[in-house]
Motif scaffolding. Structure first.
Motif, mmCIF file in Angstrom:
data_model
loop_
_atom_site.group_PDB
_atom_site.id
_atom_site.type_symbol
_atom_site.label_atom_id
_atom_site.label_comp_id
_atom_site.label_asym_id
_atom_site.label_seq_id
_atom_site.Cartn_x
_atom_site.Cartn_y
_atom_site.Cartn_z
ATOM 1 N N VAL A 125 0.793 -1.309 -0.071
ATOM 2 C CA VAL A 125 0.132 -0.118 -0.089
ATOM 3 C C VAL A 125 0.943 1.257 -0.031
ATOM 4 O O VAL A 125 1.748 1.365 0.933
ATOM 5 N N VAL A 126 0.642 2.151 -1.003
ATOM 6 C CA VAL A 126 1.435 3.249 -1.070
ATOM 7 C C VAL A 126 0.802 4.504 -0.560
ATOM 8 O O VAL A 126 -0.292 4.572 -1.073
ATOM 9 N N THR A 127 1.005 5.085 0.470
ATOM 10 C CA THR A 127 0.449 6.210 1.126
ATOM 11 C C THR A 127 1.372 7.669 1.264
ATOM 12 O O THR A 127 1.205 8.401 2.108
ATOM 13 N N ILE A 128 2.444 7.494 0.410
ATOM 14 C CA ILE A 128 3.192 8.868 0.529
ATOM 15 C C ILE A 128 2.289 10.093 0.109
ATOM 16 O O ILE A 128 1.554 9.868 -0.902
ATOM 17 N N GLY A 129 2.714 11.042 0.719
ATOM 18 C CA GLY A 129 1.861 12.293 0.540
ATOM 19 C C GLY A 129 2.620 13.384 -0.473
ATOM 20 O O GLY A 129 3.941 13.151 -0.645
ATOM 21 N N ARG A 130 2.073 14.377 -0.824
ATOM 22 C CA ARG A 130 2.363 15.193 -1.617
ATOM 23 C C ARG A 130 3.449 16.126 -1.222
ATOM 24 O O ARG A 130 4.561 16.665 -1.776
ATOM 25 N N MET A 131 3.333 16.427 0.169
ATOM 26 C CA MET A 131 4.447 17.174 0.912
ATOM 27 C C MET A 131 5.682 16.805 1.221
ATOM 28 O O MET A 131 6.547 17.055 1.450
ATOM 29 N N GLY A 132 5.745 15.434 0.824
ATOM 30 C CA GLY A 132 7.003 14.754 0.749
ATOM 31 C C GLY A 132 7.873 15.506 -0.419
ATOM 32 O O GLY A 132 9.159 15.548 -0.262
ATOM 33 N N LYS A 133 7.318 16.260 -1.404
ATOM 34 C CA LYS A 133 8.085 16.860 -2.381
ATOM 35 C C LYS A 133 7.293 18.212 -2.342
ATOM 36 O O LYS A 133 6.424 18.442 -3.453
ATOM 37 N N PRO A 134 7.495 19.173 -1.725
ATOM 38 C CA PRO A 134 7.015 20.489 -1.570
ATOM 39 C C PRO A 134 7.231 21.090 -3.052
ATOM 40 O O PRO A 134 8.186 21.032 -3.499
ATOM 41 N N ASN A 135 6.250 21.940 -3.625
ATOM 42 C CA ASN A 135 6.271 22.706 -4.724
ATOM 43 C C ASN A 135 7.411 23.753 -4.619
ATOM 44 O O ASN A 135 7.473 24.498 -3.660
ATOM 45 N N LYS A 136 8.144 23.846 -5.625
ATOM 46 C CA LYS A 136 9.202 24.765 -5.492
ATOM 47 C C LYS A 136 8.961 25.680 -6.674
ATOM 48 O O LYS A 136 8.301 25.434 -7.762
ATOM 49 N N PRO A 137 9.567 27.131 -6.972
ATOM 50 C CA PRO A 137 9.231 28.045 -7.880
ATOM 51 C C PRO A 137 9.904 27.368 -9.126
ATOM 52 O O PRO A 137 10.716 26.846 -9.316
ATOM 53 N N ASP A 138 9.252 27.890 -10.540
ATOM 54 C CA ASP A 138 9.938 27.462 -11.553
ATOM 55 C C ASP A 138 11.220 28.018 -11.854
ATOM 56 O O ASP A 138 11.891 27.818 -12.670
ATOM 57 N N TYR A 139 11.478 29.471 -11.444
ATOM 58 C CA TYR A 139 12.563 29.952 -11.484
ATOM 59 C C TYR A 139 13.650 29.586 -10.809
ATOM 60 O O TYR A 139 13.555 28.917 -9.693
ATOM 61 N N LYS A 140 15.038 29.804 -11.192
ATOM 62 C CA LYS A 140 16.067 29.295 -10.528
ATOM 63 C C LYS A 140 16.436 29.960 -9.265
ATOM 64 O O LYS A 140 16.215 31.383 -9.178
ATOM 65 N N ILE A 141 16.671 29.378 -8.106
ATOM 66 C CA ILE A 141 17.364 30.236 -6.786
ATOM 67 C C ILE A 141 18.812 29.999 -6.781
ATOM 68 O O ILE A 141 19.241 29.060 -6.718
ATOM 69 N N PRO A 142 19.386 31.301 -6.829
ATOM 70 C CA PRO A 142 20.816 31.466 -6.516
ATOM 71 C C PRO A 142 21.287 30.455 -5.345
ATOM 72 O O PRO A 142 20.723 30.789 -4.442
ATOM 73 N N ALA A 143 22.607 29.806 -5.688
ATOM 74 C CA ALA A 143 23.056 28.781 -4.454
ATOM 75 C C ALA A 143 23.436 29.589 -3.198
ATOM 76 O O ALA A 143 23.200 28.926 -2.172
ATOM 77 N N THR A 144 23.687 30.925 -3.366
ATOM 78 C CA THR A 144 24.474 31.803 -2.375
ATOM 79 C C THR A 144 23.233 32.166 -1.377
ATOM 80 O O THR A 144 23.390 32.431 -0.308
ATOM 81 N N ILE A 145 21.768 32.116 -1.722
ATOM 82 C CA ILE A 145 20.690 32.591 -1.087
ATOM 83 C C ILE A 145 19.814 31.252 -0.609
ATOM 84 O O ILE A 145 18.711 31.608 0.178
ATOM 85 N N LYS A 146 20.267 30.137 -0.858
ATOM 86 C CA LYS A 146 19.271 29.018 -0.782
ATOM 87 C C LYS A 146 19.022 28.720 0.677
ATOM 88 O O LYS A 146 17.842 28.307 0.972
ATOM 89 N N LYS A 147 20.099 29.056 1.554
ATOM 90 C CA LYS A 147 19.647 29.077 3.018
ATOM 91 C C LYS A 147 18.543 29.891 3.586
ATOM 92 O O LYS A 147 17.930 29.719 4.568
ATOM 93 N N ARG A 148 18.328 30.928 2.882
ATOM 94 C CA ARG A 148 17.465 32.024 2.948
ATOM 95 C C ARG A 148 15.995 31.734 2.420
ATOM 96 O O ARG A 148 15.155 32.729 2.709
ATOM 97 N N VAL A 149 15.938 30.699 1.492
ATOM 98 C CA VAL A 149 14.801 30.492 1.058
ATOM 99 C C VAL A 149 14.336 29.218 1.587
ATOM 100 O O VAL A 149 14.813 28.172 1.184
ATOM 101 N N ASN A 150 12.867 28.918 2.063
ATOM 102 C CA ASN A 150 12.811 27.735 2.806
ATOM 103 C C ASN A 150 11.387 27.509 2.471
ATOM 104 O O ASN A 150 10.484 28.173 1.929
ATOM 105 N N TYR A 151 10.717 26.305 3.134
ATOM 106 C CA TYR A 151 9.492 25.848 2.910
ATOM 107 C C TYR A 151 8.752 25.587 4.195
ATOM 108 O O TYR A 151 7.681 25.116 4.091
#
Length: 319
Positions: A125-151
């Motif tokens: 029985v597969v019961t994995i949820g959608r929030m195991g993979k939260p939606n992310k924006p389509d545009y690229k997030i610069p690596a230098t600020i990834k720690k300041r961009v959260n979910y």
């Protein structure tokens, strides 16, 4: 590892726990519940703020409970305690830190592939949820600020200037909660918070009316830039603005790669199943928010588990 279990359940959220517990109550034994995180109900633990209301009738959707698990309205904490208790009282074998890679159908059993090996089962029985993979924006997030961009809001500190992106319950709750100790703006592409439940709509309206949260409604984001270690947000409808942190609360994604890799057919963004939640592959079931139109209802997940347990018992008896 050569033992063939009666049942393996992938994902220890409400639907997965319900499937295990309802099956146990029906007399089915040798059930293994797998969870990739460190504990059950990882979505509730990660994405629900402390003391968040948890309603049986999610978004006002009235659900009559079919099974033996009597779930009531509560909070994040009381809900986790509730599931702790029912797991303990029904001797469910919960294996955490176990990420399933795919499910492979053999002649009369399944192999549930995990790092370094596999677990065999007659039913999966597969019961994995959608929030195991939260939606992310389509545009690229610069690596230098990834720690300041959260979910989630776990990384937030007091006194930060924060942009919350989204218009559903989580986004609204994050914005209202953070506004007590931070300078908060909420950005949503639509003009109203119609996706949120009435209580949350009232809360965000009150926060906006008292200048506790600044609304950027009908506003789209085109990209993010590094502004000396902070996040410069490029808006489509207004001038760029710099924030200490950006929180995306824009829902989750159906784990399509995992499902299709396990032979589960997907249509309209959801796995295909019959009235018993069995897929095209006999003995392989899906349950929980990946099967729901809008996702998120704990009560519906519990009902899925009850229905699946009943159907598996019939299959065992008829074998």
């Amino acid at each position: 590892m050569d033992n063939i279990h009666n049942m393996v359940i992938v994902g220890a959220g409400p639907a997965g726990i319900a499937t295990a517990v309802e099956s146990y109550i029906l007399g089915i034994r040798d059930i293994v519940l797998l969870e990739k995180d460190q504990n059950h109900n990882a979505t509730i633990r990660k994405y629900y703020k402390d003391n968040k209301r948890v309603d049986k009738d999610w978004k006002g959707q009235k659900v009559e409970l079919d099974g033996n698990i009597y779930f009531m309205d509560g909070t994040k904490e009381s809900t986790l305690d509730f599931f702790d208790e029912i797991i303990a009282h029904h001797f469910v074998e919960l294996r955490t830190h176990t990420e399933v890679q795919k499910v492979v159908k053999k002649d009369d059993y399944f192999e549930v592939m995990i790092p370094g090996g596999s677990i065999k089962a007659r039913f999966v029985v597969v019961t994995i949820g959608r929030m195991g993979k939260p939606n992310k924006p389509d545009y690229k997030i610069p690596a230098t600020i990834k720690k300041r961009v959260n979910y989630t809001i776990d990384e937030c500190s007091e006194g930060e200037k924060i942009l919350v992106v989204g218009g559903g319950d989580s986004a609204v709750e994050y914005a209202v909660d953070l506004s007590e100790k931070n300078d908060v703006t909420i950005c949503y592409r639509r003009e109203t918070f119609r996706r949120a439940n009435p209580t949350n709509r009232d809360a965000i309206a009150n926060a906006i009316a008292h200048n506790e949260v600044r609304p950027y409604l009908g506003t789209n984001i085109e990209g993010l830039e590094d502004d000396n270690g902070k996040v410069r947000v490029i808006f489509a409808e207004r001038e760029p603005e710099t924030f200490d942190r950006v929180i995306y609360a824009i829902g989750g994604t159906t784990p399509s790669a995992f499902l299709t890799g396990s032979g589960i057919r997907i249509e309209d963004g959801k796995p295909v199943h019959d009235e018993n939640y069995m897929t095209d592959i006999p003995g392989l079931y899906v349950a929980g928010d990946i099967t729901q139109e809008s996702g998120g209802s704990i009560a519906l997940g519990l009902n899925h588990g009850y229905a699946i347990a009943q159907h598996i018992l019939k299959n065992i008896q008829n074998a």
